[in-house]
Design a protein around this motif. Structure first.
Motif, short mmCIF file in Angstrom:
data_model
loop_
_atom_site.label_atom_id
_atom_site.label_comp_id
_atom_site.label_asym_id
_atom_site.label_seq_id
_atom_site.Cartn_x
_atom_site.Cartn_y
_atom_site.Cartn_z
N ARG A 61 14.82 30.78 28.58
CA ARG A 61 13.76 31.53 27.91
C ARG A 61 13.85 31.19 26.43
NH1 ARG A 61 15.16 36.29 29.15
NH2 ARG A 61 16.26 36.79 27.21
N SER A 62 12.78 30.64 25.88
CA SER A 62 12.77 30.20 24.49
C SER A 62 12.03 31.18 23.61
CB SER A 62 12.12 28.81 24.38
OG SER A 62 12.84 27.86 25.14
N SER A 63 12.57 31.40 22.42
CA SER A 63 11.93 32.25 21.41
C SER A 63 11.80 31.44 20.13
CB SER A 63 12.75 33.51 21.16
OG SER A 63 12.87 34.28 22.33
N THR A 64 10.61 31.45 19.56
CA THR A 64 10.39 30.70 18.34
C THR A 64 10.77 31.52 17.12
OG1 THR A 64 8.09 31.47 18.26
CG2 THR A 64 8.52 29.37 19.37
N GLY A 65 10.75 30.90 15.98
CA GLY A 65 11.07 31.59 14.73
C GLY A 65 12.52 31.41 14.35
N SER A 66 13.01 32.31 13.52
CA SER A 66 14.39 32.24 13.05
C SER A 66 15.06 33.59 13.27
CB SER A 66 14.44 31.86 11.57
OG SER A 66 13.72 32.81 10.80
N GLY A 67 16.36 33.63 13.11
CA GLY A 67 17.08 34.88 13.28
C GLY A 67 17.91 34.87 14.55
N PRO A 68 18.59 35.97 14.82
CA PRO A 68 19.53 36.05 15.96
C PRO A 68 18.88 35.93 17.33
CG PRO A 68 19.20 38.23 15.00
CD PRO A 68 18.56 37.25 14.06
N ASN A 69 17.58 36.23 17.42
CA ASN A 69 16.91 36.18 18.72
C ASN A 69 16.16 34.88 18.96
OD1 ASN A 69 17.71 38.85 19.43
ND2 ASN A 69 16.05 39.69 18.19
N ALA A 70 16.20 33.98 18.00
CA ALA A 70 15.48 32.71 18.13
C ALA A 70 16.30 31.72 18.95
CB ALA A 70 15.19 32.13 16.75
N GLY A 71 15.62 30.70 19.49
CA GLY A 71 16.30 29.67 20.25
C GLY A 71 16.11 29.82 21.74
N ALA A 72 16.91 29.08 22.51
CA ALA A 72 16.80 29.06 23.95
C ALA A 72 18.01 29.72 24.59
CB ALA A 72 16.68 27.62 24.45
N ILE A 73 17.75 30.67 25.49
CA ILE A 73 18.81 31.39 26.19
C ILE A 73 18.74 31.06 27.68
CG2 ILE A 73 19.71 33.67 26.80
CD1 ILE A 73 18.58 34.72 24.19
N VAL A 74 19.90 30.82 28.27
CA VAL A 74 19.96 30.50 29.70
C VAL A 74 19.70 31.77 30.51
CG1 VAL A 74 21.39 29.64 31.59
CG2 VAL A 74 21.58 28.62 29.30
N ILE A 75 18.77 31.70 31.46
CA ILE A 75 18.47 32.82 32.35
C ILE A 75 18.58 32.35 33.79
CG2 ILE A 75 16.94 33.91 30.65
CD1 ILE A 75 14.56 32.87 32.30
N SER A 76 18.31 33.24 34.73
CA SER A 76 18.34 32.86 36.14
C SER A 76 17.14 33.47 36.85
CB SER A 76 19.64 33.34 36.79
OG SER A 76 19.67 33.00 38.17
N ASP A 77 16.12 32.66 37.06
CA ASP A 77 14.92 33.11 37.77
C ASP A 77 14.49 31.98 38.70
OD1 ASP A 77 12.66 34.32 38.67
OD2 ASP A 77 11.55 34.21 36.79
N PRO A 78 15.27 31.74 39.78
CA PRO A 78 15.02 30.57 40.63
C PRO A 78 13.68 30.56 41.34
CG PRO A 78 16.62 32.05 41.64
CD PRO A 78 16.41 32.54 40.23
N SER A 79 13.04 31.72 41.50
CA SER A 79 11.76 31.74 42.21
C SER A 79 10.59 31.30 41.32
CB SER A 79 11.47 33.14 42.76
OG SER A 79 11.26 34.06 41.71
N ALA A 80 10.81 31.27 40.00
CA ALA A 80 9.71 30.98 39.07
C ALA A 80 9.09 29.61 39.32
CB ALA A 80 10.20 31.08 37.63
N ALA A 81 9.92 28.57 39.32
CA ALA A 81 9.40 27.21 39.47
C ALA A 81 8.80 27.00 40.85
CB ALA A 81 10.51 26.19 39.21
N LEU A 82 9.50 27.47 41.89
CA LEU A 82 9.01 27.27 43.24
C LEU A 82 7.70 28.02 43.46
CD1 LEU A 82 9.38 26.12 46.04
CD2 LEU A 82 10.89 28.03 46.59
N GLY A 83 7.61 29.23 42.91
CA GLY A 83 6.39 30.01 43.06
C GLY A 83 5.19 29.32 42.43
N TRP A 84 5.36 28.83 41.21
CA TRP A 84 4.26 28.14 40.53
C TRP A 84 3.89 26.85 41.25
CZ3 TRP A 84 0.67 29.64 37.44
CH2 TRP A 84 0.89 30.73 36.60
N ALA A 85 4.90 26.11 41.72
CA ALA A 85 4.62 24.85 42.42
C ALA A 85 3.82 25.10 43.69
CB ALA A 85 5.94 24.14 42.74
N LEU A 86 4.22 26.11 44.45
CA LEU A 86 3.49 26.43 45.67
C LEU A 86 2.06 26.86 45.37
CD1 LEU A 86 6.21 28.38 47.69
CD2 LEU A 86 5.37 26.07 48.14
N ARG A 87 1.90 27.69 44.33
CA ARG A 87 0.55 28.15 43.97
C ARG A 87 -0.35 26.97 43.61
NH1 ARG A 87 0.71 33.24 39.94
NH2 ARG A 87 -1.55 32.97 40.18
N MET A 88 0.18 26.03 42.84
CA MET A 88 -0.62 24.86 42.44
C MET A 88 -1.01 24.02 43.64
SD MET A 88 -1.31 24.86 39.27
CE MET A 88 -0.80 25.45 37.66
#
Length: 237
Positions: A61-88
């Motif tokens: 999950r990426s957040s733009t800007g600056s500060g402690p909450n900016a940048g890319a954080i590792v998450i775990s949502d394995p259904s996200a990619a498969l769900g979008w691929a199937l829908r397409m």
């Protein structure tokens, strides 16, 4: 000639290795774009492309800007990619709704049998309590249809999770995402939706009761009837 390797895959390969080794895990923040670009000798645009791919895969999950909450954080949502691929691919008509429904039928009925013999745990109790709350909420005639469908989807995912197979749970969530359009189109074409909604609720209650009482065969049969009954309301094949 083989297609040239895209530079952003360097970042993907690097992250896969770190995840496998345990050096990086969910919740960790990835190094800054500049750092990764310098480490791999690629442009920051390539790093950003890698982050976009990882975001679509449900890994970052990426957040733009600056500060402690900016940048890319590792998450775990394995259904996200498969769900979008199937829908397409459903939208592209390369996957048939009927085949997705059949896959869901196989997964849910098998999960019902396995859930019947699963041990009693606090997690099982919590899942059944959540499912009970969802069914109660769907009894409210003033509940908007959109919320009814969301509760319906979550109800099925929760019950499938009782089998304890994370991969099945992930695929179930993806299948539900992929068939959102089919459900909405079917409902929109019904002239007697209130009665259909009432029937679905009676079916939900029968399914839930069978799960609660560990009647695996009855739960599987109730699910089979429920899924096929709704599918036959539509013209999708």
């Amino acid at each position: 000639m083989p297609a040239p390797t895209r530079t952003y895959t360097l970042v993907l390969d690097w992250l896969e290795e770190r995840l496998r080794s345990g050096e990086i895990s969910a919740g960790d923040r990835l190094p800054a774009e500049r750092h990764l670009a310098e480490e791999f000798g690629i442009s920051r645009a390539s790093v950003r492309e890698a982050f976009r791919v990882l975001d679509a895969m449900g890994l970052v999950r990426s957040s733009t800007g600056s500060g402690p909450n900016a940048g890319a954080i590792v998450i775990s949502d394995p259904s996200a990619a498969l769900g979008w691929a199937l829908r397409m691919h459903v939208a592209n008509r390369s996957l048939r709704i009927g085949d997705l429904v059949q896959t869901r039928l196989l997964l849910e009925t098998q999960s019902a049998h396995e859930a019947a013999t699963a041990p009693d745990t606090p997690e099982r109790t919590a899942i059944l309590d959540q499912a009970t709350e969802l069914v109660a909420a769907m009894d409210d005639p003033d509940l908007p249809d959109e919320r009814f469908h969301a509760h319906d989807a979550q109800f099925h995912i929760l019950l499938a999770s009782l089998a304890g197979n994370v991969v099945v749970e992930t695929i179930m969530a993806s299948l539900r995402q992929a068939t959102i359009g089919y459900v909405q189109e079917t409902v929109a074409g019904l002239t007697d939706w209130p009665q259909v909604r009432h029937t679905l609720q009676e079916q939900h209650k029968n399914i839930l009761e069978a799960f609660q009482q560990r009647r695996g065969a009855d739960a599987a049969e109730a699910l089979r009837h429920h899924i096929i009954w709704f599918f036959e309301l539509s013209d999708h094949r």
